[in-house]
Scaffold this motif. Structure first.
Motif, PDB file in Angstrom:
ATOM      1  N   ALA A  21      -5.787 -21.397  27.724  1.00 40.87           N
ATOM      2  CA  ALA A  21      -6.633 -22.545  28.068  1.00 40.87           C
ATOM      3  C   ALA A  21      -7.452 -22.266  29.324  1.00 40.87           C
ATOM      4  CB  ALA A  21      -5.774 -23.800  28.255  1.00 40.87           C
ATOM      5  N   ALA A  22      -6.845 -21.633  30.323  1.00 37.24           N
ATOM      6  CA  ALA A  22      -7.563 -21.299  31.561  1.00 37.24           C
ATOM      7  C   ALA A  22      -8.662 -20.287  31.277  1.00 37.24           C
ATOM      8  CB  ALA A  22      -6.587 -20.759  32.607  1.00 37.24           C
ATOM      9  N   LEU A  23      -8.368 -19.302  30.445  1.00 40.00           N
ATOM     10  CA  LEU A  23      -9.357 -18.292  30.078  1.00 40.00           C
ATOM     11  C   LEU A  23     -10.538 -18.939  29.360  1.00 40.00           C
ATOM     12  CD1 LEU A  23     -10.252 -15.305  29.722  1.00 40.00           C
ATOM     13  CD2 LEU A  23      -8.900 -15.293  27.637  1.00 40.00           C
ATOM     14  N   LEU A  24     -10.258 -19.776  28.372  1.00 40.56           N
ATOM     15  CA  LEU A  24     -11.325 -20.436  27.623  1.00 40.56           C
ATOM     16  C   LEU A  24     -12.161 -21.340  28.514  1.00 40.56           C
ATOM     17  CD1 LEU A  24      -9.476 -21.226  24.283  1.00 40.56           C
ATOM     18  CD2 LEU A  24     -11.249 -19.508  24.675  1.00 40.56           C
ATOM     19  N   ASP A  25     -11.511 -22.056  29.428  1.00 40.39           N
ATOM     20  CA  ASP A  25     -12.237 -22.924  30.360  1.00 40.39           C
ATOM     21  C   ASP A  25     -13.212 -22.110  31.202  1.00 40.39           C
ATOM     22  OD1 ASP A  25     -12.741 -25.420  31.937  1.00 40.39           O
ATOM     23  OD2 ASP A  25     -11.830 -24.184  33.517  1.00 40.39           O
ATOM     24  N   GLN A  26     -12.745 -21.000  31.744  1.00 40.05           N
ATOM     25  CA  GLN A  26     -13.605 -20.152  32.574  1.00 40.05           C
ATOM     26  C   GLN A  26     -14.755 -19.568  31.756  1.00 40.05           C
ATOM     27  OE1 GLN A  26     -13.218 -19.362  36.177  1.00 40.05           O
ATOM     28  NE2 GLN A  26     -12.338 -21.347  35.713  1.00 40.05           N
ATOM     29  N   LEU A  27     -14.486 -19.157  30.533  1.00 32.49           N
ATOM     30  CA  LEU A  27     -15.537 -18.595  29.681  1.00 32.49           C
ATOM     31  C   LEU A  27     -16.584 -19.642  29.311  1.00 32.49           C
ATOM     32  CD1 LEU A  27     -13.467 -16.236  27.388  1.00 32.49           C
ATOM     33  CD2 LEU A  27     -14.929 -15.622  29.319  1.00 32.49           C
ATOM     34  N   ARG A  28     -16.137 -20.857  29.041  1.00 30.90           N
ATOM     35  CA  ARG A  28     -17.094 -21.934  28.747  1.00 30.90           C
ATOM     36  C   ARG A  28     -17.998 -22.185  29.951  1.00 30.90           C
ATOM     37  NH1 ARG A  28     -12.338 -24.494  26.322  1.00 30.90           N
ATOM     38  NH2 ARG A  28     -12.532 -24.221  24.084  1.00 30.90           N
ATOM     39  N   ARG A  29     -17.401 -22.218  31.125  1.00 26.46           N
ATOM     40  CA  ARG A  29     -18.183 -22.449  32.340  1.00 26.46           C
ATOM     41  C   ARG A  29     -19.144 -21.292  32.599  1.00 26.46           C
ATOM     42  NH1 ARG A  29     -14.658 -24.179  37.197  1.00 26.46           N
ATOM     43  NH2 ARG A  29     -16.715 -24.750  37.972  1.00 26.46           N
ATOM     44  N   LEU A  30     -18.720 -20.076  32.293  1.00 27.42           N
ATOM     45  CA  LEU A  30     -19.597 -18.913  32.426  1.00 27.42           C
ATOM     46  C   LEU A  30     -20.780 -19.037  31.469  1.00 27.42           C
ATOM     47  CD1 LEU A  30     -20.164 -15.994  33.470  1.00 27.42           C
ATOM     48  CD2 LEU A  30     -18.746 -15.204  31.568  1.00 27.42           C
ATOM     49  N   MET A  31     -20.503 -19.398  30.227  1.00 30.42           N
ATOM     50  CA  MET A  31     -21.557 -19.506  29.224  1.00 30.42           C
ATOM     51  C   MET A  31     -22.541 -20.627  29.538  1.00 30.42           C
ATOM     52  SD  MET A  31     -19.453 -18.629  25.773  1.00 30.42           S
ATOM     53  CE  MET A  31     -20.856 -18.303  24.731  1.00 30.42           C
ATOM     54  N   ARG A  32     -22.072 -21.672  30.217  1.00 34.24           N
ATOM     55  CA  ARG A  32     -22.969 -22.768  30.617  1.00 34.24           C
ATOM     56  C   ARG A  32     -23.744 -22.435  31.888  1.00 34.24           C
ATOM     57  NH1 ARG A  32     -18.378 -26.396  29.220  1.00 34.24           N
ATOM     58  NH2 ARG A  32     -17.903 -26.386  31.430  1.00 34.24           N
ATOM     59  N   GLY A  33     -23.439 -21.303  32.488  1.00 33.63           N
ATOM     60  CA  GLY A  33     -24.132 -20.904  33.704  1.00 33.63           C
ATOM     61  C   GLY A  33     -23.576 -21.519  34.969  1.00 33.63           C
ATOM     62  N   GLU A  34     -22.400 -22.122  34.890  1.00 28.36           N
ATOM     63  CA  GLU A  34     -21.782 -22.748  36.055  1.00 28.36           C
ATOM     64  C   GLU A  34     -21.089 -21.731  36.950  1.00 28.36           C
ATOM     65  OE1 GLU A  34     -19.115 -25.711  34.505  1.00 28.36           O
ATOM     66  OE2 GLU A  34     -20.713 -26.699  33.377  1.00 28.36           O
ATOM     67  N   LEU A  35     -20.657 -20.627  36.372  1.00 26.34           N
ATOM     68  CA  LEU A  35     -19.948 -19.584  37.103  1.00 26.34           C
ATOM     69  C   LEU A  35     -20.571 -18.230  36.802  1.00 26.34           C
ATOM     70  CD1 LEU A  35     -16.230 -20.561  36.309  1.00 26.34           C
ATOM     71  CD2 LEU A  35     -17.477 -21.008  38.426  1.00 26.34           C
ATOM     72  N   SER A  36     -20.379 -17.302  37.716  1.00 24.62           N
ATOM     73  CA  SER A  36     -20.808 -15.920  37.497  1.00 24.62           C
ATOM     74  C   SER A  36     -19.628 -15.117  36.955  1.00 24.62           C
ATOM     75  CB  SER A  36     -21.280 -15.306  38.811  1.00 24.62           C
ATOM     76  OG  SER A  36     -20.173 -15.133  39.681  1.00 24.62           O
ATOM     77  N   GLU A  37     -19.906 -13.907  36.489  1.00 24.98           N
ATOM     78  CA  GLU A  37     -18.838 -13.037  36.010  1.00 24.98           C
ATOM     79  C   GLU A  37     -17.830 -12.756  37.122  1.00 24.98           C
ATOM     80  OE1 GLU A  37     -22.057 -12.476  35.509  1.00 24.98           O
ATOM     81  OE2 GLU A  37     -22.360 -12.184  33.360  1.00 24.98           O
TER      82      GLU A  37
END
Length: 105
Positions: A13-29
């Motif tokens: 769940a934590a991994l998916l949350d971070q990936l969703r935020r990355l894909m939305r442009g909220e976070l960087s790699e």
């Protein structure tokens, strides 16, 4: 202070949350890498760098989105998290379409 160990379901769940935020442009790699290393795996930079076979400096640069890391280094640091570097559309609309297509049977 070390985080409480997560269950496999919590890690996913934590991994998916971070990936969703990355894909939305909220976070960087780099931000995703740092969060997952610290909060999901509970590892220091030194310990994680040793685990993946890069220098602590390289890992630090990646987490700060600094420098110019090779794809091999990027894949090396993301592999223990079940991730690899790949091509994704830069335009949000195309990325959304791609995600929709992936959900269809």
């Amino acid at each position: 202070m070390k985080p409480t160990p997560m269950t496999p379901e919590e890690r996913e769940a934590a991994l998916l949350d971070q990936l969703r935020r990355l894909m939305r442009g909220e976070l960087s790699e780099g931000q995703v890498l740092r969060h997952l290393r610290r909060e999901v795996l509970g590892l220091s930079q030194g310990a994680y760098a040793e685990l993946v076979g890069v220098s602590r400096r390289t890992l630090s640069d990646l987490e700060r989105d600094a420098g110019n890391a090779s794809m091999a280094s990027m894949n090396r640091v993301f592999r223990p998290l079940g991730l690899r570097v790949g091509l994704v559309p830069r335009q949000p609309a195309l990325l959304a379409r791609l995600a929709e297509d992936a959900e269809r049977p």
